[in-house]
Scaffold this motif. Sequence first.
Motif, PDB file in Angstrom:
ATOM      1  N   ILE A  40      44.948  38.502  42.316  1.00 24.63           N
ATOM      2  CA  ILE A  40      43.548  38.303  41.917  1.00 24.63           C
ATOM      3  C   ILE A  40      43.410  37.105  40.991  1.00 24.63           C
ATOM      4  CG2 ILE A  40      41.524  39.356  40.847  1.00 24.63           C
ATOM      5  CD1 ILE A  40      42.310  40.528  43.553  1.00 24.63           C
ATOM      6  N   SER A  41      44.411  36.850  40.150  1.00 22.26           N
ATOM      7  CA  SER A  41      44.349  35.660  39.294  1.00 22.26           C
ATOM      8  C   SER A  41      44.382  34.392  40.138  1.00 22.26           C
ATOM      9  CB  SER A  41      45.493  35.656  38.285  1.00 22.26           C
ATOM     10  OG  SER A  41      46.752  35.659  38.931  1.00 22.26           O
ATOM     11  N   VAL A  42      45.198  34.395  41.202  1.00 19.72           N
ATOM     12  CA  VAL A  42      45.228  33.243  42.107  1.00 19.72           C
ATOM     13  C   VAL A  42      43.862  33.054  42.755  1.00 19.72           C
ATOM     14  CG1 VAL A  42      46.172  32.357  44.272  1.00 19.72           C
ATOM     15  CG2 VAL A  42      47.701  33.293  42.553  1.00 19.72           C
ATOM     16  N   PHE A  43      43.284  34.141  43.273  1.00 16.96           N
ATOM     17  CA  PHE A  43      41.970  34.050  43.909  1.00 16.96           C
ATOM     18  C   PHE A  43      40.900  33.619  42.908  1.00 16.96           C
ATOM     19  CE2 PHE A  43      43.223  37.444  47.272  1.00 16.96           C
ATOM     20  CZ  PHE A  43      43.840  36.455  48.016  1.00 16.96           C
ATOM     21  N   THR A  44      41.001  34.107  41.670  1.00 15.28           N
ATOM     22  CA  THR A  44      40.012  33.749  40.647  1.00 15.28           C
ATOM     23  C   THR A  44      40.079  32.269  40.313  1.00 15.28           C
ATOM     24  OG1 THR A  44      40.077  35.976  39.683  1.00 15.28           O
ATOM     25  CG2 THR A  44      39.259  34.194  38.282  1.00 15.28           C
ATOM     26  N   VAL A  45      41.291  31.763  40.121  1.00 19.19           N
ATOM     27  CA  VAL A  45      41.455  30.337  39.816  1.00 19.19           C
ATOM     28  C   VAL A  45      40.984  29.485  40.987  1.00 19.19           C
ATOM     29  CG1 VAL A  45      43.132  28.517  39.350  1.00 19.19           C
ATOM     30  CG2 VAL A  45      43.310  30.700  38.155  1.00 19.19           C
ATOM     31  N   SER A 350      47.709  54.032  41.440  1.00 15.73           N
ATOM     32  CA  SER A 350      47.661  52.623  41.833  1.00 15.73           C
ATOM     33  C   SER A 350      46.428  51.928  41.260  1.00 15.73           C
ATOM     34  CB  SER A 350      47.668  52.508  43.362  1.00 15.73           C
ATOM     35  OG  SER A 350      47.735  51.158  43.767  1.00 15.73           O
ATOM     36  N   VAL A 351      45.285  52.611  41.274  1.00 16.14           N
ATOM     37  CA  VAL A 351      44.051  52.025  40.738  1.00 16.14           C
ATOM     38  C   VAL A 351      44.180  51.802  39.236  1.00 16.14           C
ATOM     39  CG1 VAL A 351      41.612  52.472  40.276  1.00 16.14           C
ATOM     40  CG2 VAL A 351      42.533  52.859  42.560  1.00 16.14           C
ATOM     41  N   ILE A 352      44.848  52.732  38.541  1.00 16.71           N
ATOM     42  CA  ILE A 352      45.065  52.533  37.095  1.00 16.71           C
ATOM     43  C   ILE A 352      45.837  51.243  36.866  1.00 16.71           C
ATOM     44  CG2 ILE A 352      46.295  53.415  35.071  1.00 16.71           C
ATOM     45  CD1 ILE A 352      45.613  56.238  36.049  1.00 16.71           C
ATOM     46  N   LEU A 358      43.452  43.778  36.204  1.00 15.30           N
ATOM     47  CA  LEU A 358      42.156  43.102  36.099  1.00 15.30           C
ATOM     48  C   LEU A 358      41.780  42.835  34.643  1.00 15.30           C
ATOM     49  CD1 LEU A 358      40.165  45.049  38.849  1.00 15.30           C
ATOM     50  CD2 LEU A 358      40.909  42.665  38.958  1.00 15.30           C
ATOM     51  N   LEU A 359      42.104  43.784  33.752  1.00  7.30           N
ATOM     52  CA  LEU A 359      41.834  43.575  32.328  1.00  7.30           C
ATOM     53  C   LEU A 359      42.651  42.406  31.776  1.00  7.30           C
ATOM     54  CD1 LEU A 359      41.683  47.277  31.039  1.00  7.30           C
ATOM     55  CD2 LEU A 359      39.770  45.675  31.310  1.00  7.30           C
ATOM     56  N   LEU A 360      43.892  42.281  32.238  1.00  6.89           N
ATOM     57  CA  LEU A 360      44.720  41.146  31.814  1.00  6.89           C
ATOM     58  C   LEU A 360      44.130  39.825  32.310  1.00  6.89           C
ATOM     59  CD1 LEU A 360      48.325  42.578  32.418  1.00  6.89           C
ATOM     60  CD2 LEU A 360      47.165  42.224  30.226  1.00  6.89           C
ATOM     61  N   ILE A 361      43.627  39.834  33.545  1.00  5.74           N
ATOM     62  CA  ILE A 361      43.001  38.616  34.079  1.00  5.74           C
ATOM     63  C   ILE A 361      41.753  38.264  33.270  1.00  5.74           C
ATOM     64  CG2 ILE A 361      41.846  37.607  36.096  1.00  5.74           C
ATOM     65  CD1 ILE A 361      43.619  39.392  37.842  1.00  5.74           C
ATOM     66  N   TYR A 362      40.954  39.274  32.961  1.00  4.33           N
ATOM     67  CA  TYR A 362      39.734  39.030  32.183  1.00  4.33           C
ATOM     68  C   TYR A 362      40.070  38.434  30.819  1.00  4.33           C
ATOM     69  CZ  TYR A 362      35.340  39.886  29.746  1.00  4.33           C
ATOM     70  OH  TYR A 362      34.200  39.732  29.020  1.00  4.33           O
ATOM     71  N   ALA A 363      41.111  38.987  30.191  1.00  7.61           N
ATOM     72  CA  ALA A 363      41.542  38.442  28.897  1.00  7.61           C
ATOM     73  C   ALA A 363      42.013  36.998  29.062  1.00  7.61           C
ATOM     74  CB  ALA A 363      42.659  39.308  28.316  1.00  7.61           C
ATOM     75  N   GLY A 364      42.708  36.725  30.169  1.00  7.04           N
ATOM     76  CA  GLY A 364      43.172  35.357  30.427  1.00  7.04           C
ATOM     77  C   GLY A 364      42.025  34.386  30.634  1.00  7.04           C
ATOM     78  N   GLY A 381      33.153  40.030  43.162  1.00 11.38           N
ATOM     79  CA  GLY A 381      33.872  40.129  44.428  1.00 11.38           C
ATOM     80  C   GLY A 381      35.367  40.279  44.227  1.00 11.38           C
ATOM     81  N   ASN A 382      35.929  39.518  43.289  1.00 19.18           N
ATOM     82  CA  ASN A 382      37.365  39.619  43.027  1.00 19.18           C
ATOM     83  C   ASN A 382      37.725  40.931  42.339  1.00 19.18           C
ATOM     84  OD1 ASN A 382      38.369  37.257  44.184  1.00 19.18           O
ATOM     85  ND2 ASN A 382      37.829  36.023  42.413  1.00 19.18           N
ATOM     86  N   ILE A 383      36.831  41.450  41.508  1.00 18.41           N
ATOM     87  CA  ILE A 383      37.074  42.762  40.888  1.00 18.41           C
ATOM     88  C   ILE A 383      37.115  43.849  41.961  1.00 18.41           C
ATOM     89  CG2 ILE A 383      36.092  44.529  39.371  1.00 18.41           C
ATOM     90  CD1 ILE A 383      34.950  42.258  37.663  1.00 18.41           C
ATOM     91  N   ILE A 384      36.145  43.787  42.886  1.00 17.90           N
ATOM     92  CA  ILE A 384      36.120  44.759  43.986  1.00 17.90           C
ATOM     93  C   ILE A 384      37.361  44.600  44.857  1.00 17.90           C
ATOM     94  CG2 ILE A 384      34.884  45.445  46.076  1.00 17.90           C
ATOM     95  CD1 ILE A 384      32.285  44.666  44.644  1.00 17.90           C
ATOM     96  N   ASN A 385      37.752  43.344  45.129  1.00 19.48           N
ATOM     97  CA  ASN A 385      38.960  43.112  45.925  1.00 19.48           C
ATOM     98  C   ASN A 385      40.191  43.703  45.244  1.00 19.48           C
ATOM     99  OD1 ASN A 385      37.691  41.742  47.993  1.00 19.48           O
ATOM    100  ND2 ASN A 385      37.987  39.727  47.060  1.00 19.48           N
ATOM    101  N   GLY A 386      40.292  43.527  43.930  1.00 19.35           N
ATOM    102  CA  GLY A 386      41.426  44.074  43.192  1.00 19.35           C
ATOM    103  C   GLY A 386      41.496  45.583  43.287  1.00 19.35           C
ATOM    104  N   LEU A 387      40.335  46.242  43.121  1.00 25.56           N
ATOM    105  CA  LEU A 387      40.302  47.698  43.199  1.00 25.56           C
ATOM    106  C   LEU A 387      40.573  48.184  44.622  1.00 25.56           C
ATOM    107  CD1 LEU A 387      37.214  48.438  40.900  1.00 25.56           C
ATOM    108  CD2 LEU A 387      39.643  48.628  40.330  1.00 25.56           C
ATOM    109  N   MET A 388      40.050  47.459  45.621  1.00 26.37           N
ATOM    110  CA  MET A 388      40.276  47.844  47.011  1.00 26.37           C
ATOM    111  C   MET A 388      41.746  47.684  47.385  1.00 26.37           C
ATOM    112  SD  MET A 388      37.564  48.995  48.451  1.00 26.37           S
ATOM    113  CE  MET A 388      38.011  48.839  50.179  1.00 26.37           C
TER     114      MET A 388
END
Length: 417
Positions: A40-45, A350-352, A358-364, A381-388
């Motif tokens: 997700i960090s790759v997709f976010t960047v 797994s969701v936990i 995702l929290l680490l990405i948000y902090a980053g 969209g990336n948050i939903i992708n991460g959870l999915m």
Amino acid sequence: MLLLRLIYESFSFAANSLTANKLRTILSLLGVTIGIFAIISVFTVIDSLEGFIRDSLNSLGSNMVYVQKMPWTPPEGETEYPFWKYQNRPVPTLEETEEVIRRSQTVDNAAFLFGFGRKVQYGSTTLDNAVIMATSGGLMDVWNLEIAKGRYFTDSEMRTGAPAAVIGHEIADQLFDGLDPVGRTIKIQGQKFNIIGVYTPMGQDAFGTSMDRYIHISVVKSYYMIDVRDRDRGQTICIKAKDNIDSDKFMAELEGIMRTIRRLKPMEENDFALNEVSIVANQFDQFFVVFNLAGAIIGGFSILVGGFGIANIMFVSVKERTKIIGIQKSLGAKRYFILLQFIFEAIVLSVIGGVIGLLLIYAGTIIVNQSTDFTIVLTTGNIINGLMISSVIGFLAGFMPARAAAKLDPVIAINSV
């Protein structure tokens, strides 16, 4: 009610598993956390970079064509850029710009421009090699520029080459240090220029250009400062199409006008390039497809490792709760109940891990946004992708252990050691 009961018991078992076996659970969740963080960090960047580049391309104008000596990309169907083929082409001129405006039926406006570096001085403050942008009068309309202080050039000032300048806000800050620049005089190459305006801050685009760092003067005035005859100094004709004009018609007319101006014979190749923003946009589309694929592959391996971790903890969980499974089945629990119970537990675990990633990405993103000029946005969209993704990994990792649990014989399970 059954679904709610399953979800409740799954959360309860997952919570018990987390608290009873902290080290094992943390190590198992670490794989999913790292996997979600990686992909997700790759997709976010990539999404942030793509948005930044597309905004930069849009600032160039979707209905704009840049007439230049060389094309931006290799010829269609070729991978090698034959710069030697374009090296001896003539550069665009101010006269050609005026001819295009006069002859065209589809052109809204056009501006001729080029840049060069010079030392600029105000009092005791000096800027070495400041970028001087020399243009014709249509630039403000063509590039949709705005004036924050003062005014723009008049037609008379542009045509006569008056010693006037409009500057970017970074130049204003560097030279005048908080003073109002309008009405003050600077020296460029020993010649005095009156500051008549300051552009509204625009920021830097993906190509490193910004009006904030330019000193804008009349192209006619620049002819007294620098020799541009047959010398490549980035001379460009920026042409803006009228609204609702067909792109193919616009390009065909421009090509015909330029060929006529250059007096090219029917069988001769063009000795100019018509560069469209869409050409660069298409190149970036291909780049981002490859980049996204590479990011998905790299993150996929991390997710795979996390999935094995979840599967491992679920097999251990089945082994530890064999007696409980036997009691549940002896009391009438169906196979699908046991199956779904463990699958839900795997998904919850797994969701936990995904949420932590995702929290680490948000902090980053907060750290990057506060420490650099580049803005990274963690989109919905990336948050939903991460959870999915974490949910799917949880399902796949938990299916085999859950299936094994559902197949247990109740008598054997109750009597297990």
